[in-house]
Design a protein around this motif. Structure first.
Motif, PDB file in Angstrom:
ATOM      1  N   ASN A  91       0.795  -1.226   0.000  1.00  0.00           N
ATOM      2  CA  ASN A  91       0.000   0.000   0.000  1.00  0.00           C
ATOM      3  C   ASN A  91       0.828   1.278   0.000  1.00  0.00           C
ATOM      4  O   ASN A  91       0.434   2.268  -0.624  1.00  0.00           O
ATOM      5  N   TYR A  92       1.954   1.266   0.701  1.00  0.00           N
ATOM      6  CA  TYR A  92       2.733   2.489   0.849  1.00  0.00           C
ATOM      7  C   TYR A  92       3.912   2.601  -0.123  1.00  0.00           C
ATOM      8  O   TYR A  92       4.454   3.690  -0.306  1.00  0.00           O
ATOM      9  N   VAL A  93       4.315   1.472  -0.706  1.00  0.00           N
ATOM     10  CA  VAL A  93       5.484   1.498  -1.591  1.00  0.00           C
ATOM     11  C   VAL A  93       5.100   1.100  -3.020  1.00  0.00           C
ATOM     12  O   VAL A  93       5.197   1.909  -3.940  1.00  0.00           O
ATOM     13  N   LYS A  96       2.543   3.243  -4.954  1.00  0.00           N
ATOM     14  CA  LYS A  96       2.953   4.623  -5.220  1.00  0.00           C
ATOM     15  C   LYS A  96       4.088   4.725  -6.237  1.00  0.00           C
ATOM     16  O   LYS A  96       4.511   5.831  -6.575  1.00  0.00           O
ATOM     17  N   GLY A  97       4.565   3.593  -6.710  1.00  0.00           N
ATOM     18  CA  GLY A  97       5.658   3.597  -7.675  1.00  0.00           C
ATOM     19  C   GLY A  97       5.172   3.308  -9.083  1.00  0.00           C
ATOM     20  O   GLY A  97       4.009   2.996  -9.307  1.00  0.00           O
ATOM     21  N   PRO A  98       6.082   3.381 -10.059  1.00  0.00           N
ATOM     22  CA  PRO A  98       5.696   3.214 -11.459  1.00  0.00           C
ATOM     23  C   PRO A  98       5.534   1.761 -11.909  1.00  0.00           C
ATOM     24  O   PRO A  98       5.125   1.514 -13.048  1.00  0.00           O
ATOM     25  N   HIS A  99       5.849   0.811 -11.037  1.00  0.00           N
ATOM     26  CA  HIS A  99       5.851  -0.598 -11.455  1.00  0.00           C
ATOM     27  C   HIS A  99       4.639  -1.386 -10.958  1.00  0.00           C
ATOM     28  O   HIS A  99       4.590  -2.602 -11.106  1.00  0.00           O
ATOM     29  N   ALA A 100       3.660  -0.691 -10.369  1.00  0.00           N
ATOM     30  CA  ALA A 100       2.552  -1.382  -9.717  1.00  0.00           C
ATOM     31  C   ALA A 100       1.780  -2.285 -10.674  1.00  0.00           C
ATOM     32  O   ALA A 100       1.497  -3.446 -10.357  1.00  0.00           O
ATOM     33  N   LEU A 122      -3.544  -5.231  -5.108  1.00  0.00           N
ATOM     34  CA  LEU A 122      -3.385  -4.212  -6.143  1.00  0.00           C
ATOM     35  C   LEU A 122      -4.598  -4.184  -7.081  1.00  0.00           C
ATOM     36  O   LEU A 122      -5.016  -3.120  -7.544  1.00  0.00           O
ATOM     37  N   THR A 123      -5.155  -5.357  -7.342  1.00  0.00           N
ATOM     38  CA  THR A 123      -6.344  -5.442  -8.188  1.00  0.00           C
ATOM     39  C   THR A 123      -7.532  -4.771  -7.508  1.00  0.00           C
ATOM     40  O   THR A 123      -8.316  -4.051  -8.151  1.00  0.00           O
ATOM     41  N   THR A 124      -7.675  -4.995  -6.211  1.00  0.00           N
ATOM     42  CA  THR A 124      -8.766  -4.363  -5.457  1.00  0.00           C
ATOM     43  C   THR A 124      -8.666  -2.849  -5.538  1.00  0.00           C
ATOM     44  O   THR A 124      -9.684  -2.152  -5.678  1.00  0.00           O
ATOM     45  N   ASP A 125      -7.460  -2.328  -5.470  1.00  0.00           N
ATOM     46  CA  ASP A 125      -7.250  -0.884  -5.582  1.00  0.00           C
ATOM     47  C   ASP A 125      -7.699  -0.387  -6.957  1.00  0.00           C
ATOM     48  O   ASP A 125      -8.347   0.651  -7.071  1.00  0.00           O
ATOM     49  N   ARG A 126      -7.396  -1.156  -7.994  1.00  0.00           N
ATOM     50  CA  ARG A 126      -7.824  -0.770  -9.344  1.00  0.00           C
ATOM     51  C   ARG A 126      -9.334  -0.874  -9.502  1.00  0.00           C
ATOM     52  O   ARG A 126      -9.951  -0.065 -10.189  1.00  0.00           O
TER      53      ARG A 126
END
Length: 212
Positions: A91-93, A96-100, A122-126
């Motif tokens: 969540n915090y790293v 917030k980066g370009p490789h998510a 990460l999918t849930t965030d999307r």
């Protein structure tokens, strides 16, 4: 490290260990320490290298997320075995980066369920923020087929994704509710008063009610 050791509270450690975490530092005090130290990428790398859970949590708060390479993030996730470190790291790293997105796709099919659970996070965030390009019916197919028997961390992450689809996407809400009702994952999870149950149908229903 000495300062972190001085913050260790045996009672906090006992509570954390019930959730799979092996540290006893109050997270409020940890955040206060991070606020004092401010961003320090080199120190963050050194703290991470200690393998100590509290030190790694502090490292996450001190680092610059965009300073890590894609392969470095992949290796760090595989080292982040305790739930809190993994959760904060994703969540915090990573987010917030370009490789998510690249890592999300790569981790999704990883045979390690802990790594795969990061892909689902990460999918849930999307699902909530950038659903365009996601195949929501296919995600529901996978959840329906695999969530019931998935290992705990992966099951929890898939369940969160199921709930998020139901909350954010009315067209898919009936199916998300149906899957949750039939699979009964986390139906009996002990939930404190005034807290929302992680059981997906209850979670979806409550969040939709609040939004309306």
């Amino acid at each position: 490290m000495a300062e972190l050791a001085a913050l260790d509270d045996p009672r906090a450690r006992e509570v954390n260990q019930r959730h799979g975490d092996d540290h006893g530092v109050n997270l409020g005090k940890l955040r206060a320490l991070a606020k004092r130290l401010k961003t320090q990428q080199d120190l963050a790398r050194e703290l991470w290298a200690t393998t100590d859970t509290a030190a790694r949590l502090l490292a996450i708060l001190l680092c610059r997320p965009k300073a890590f390479g894609r392969d470095e993030l992949d290796a760090m996730l595989r080292e982040a075995r305790t739930p809190k470190v993994q959760d904060w790291f994703v969540n915090y790293v990573v987010k917030k980066g370009p490789h998510a997105e690249d890592l999300r796709r790569s981790w999704f099919t990883d045979p390690d369920p802990v790594v795969a659970s990061a892909a689902w996070a990460l999918t849930t965030d999307r699902v909530a923020k950038k659903p365009d390009g996601l195949d929501l019916p296919a995600l529901l197919d996978t959840i329906e087929a695999e969530m019931k028997t998935a290992p705990d961390r992966l099951q929890w992450a898939m369940n969160h994704c199921l709930a998020q689809i139901g909350i954010e996407h009315p067209d898919h809400r009936p199916r998300a509710l149906d899957i949750g009702e039939r699979l009964e994952v986390l139906k009996d999870y002990p939930t404190p008063p005034n807290c929302t149950s992680p059981f997906a149908p209850a979670w979806i229903t409550e969040m939709v009610r609040r939004a309306n």
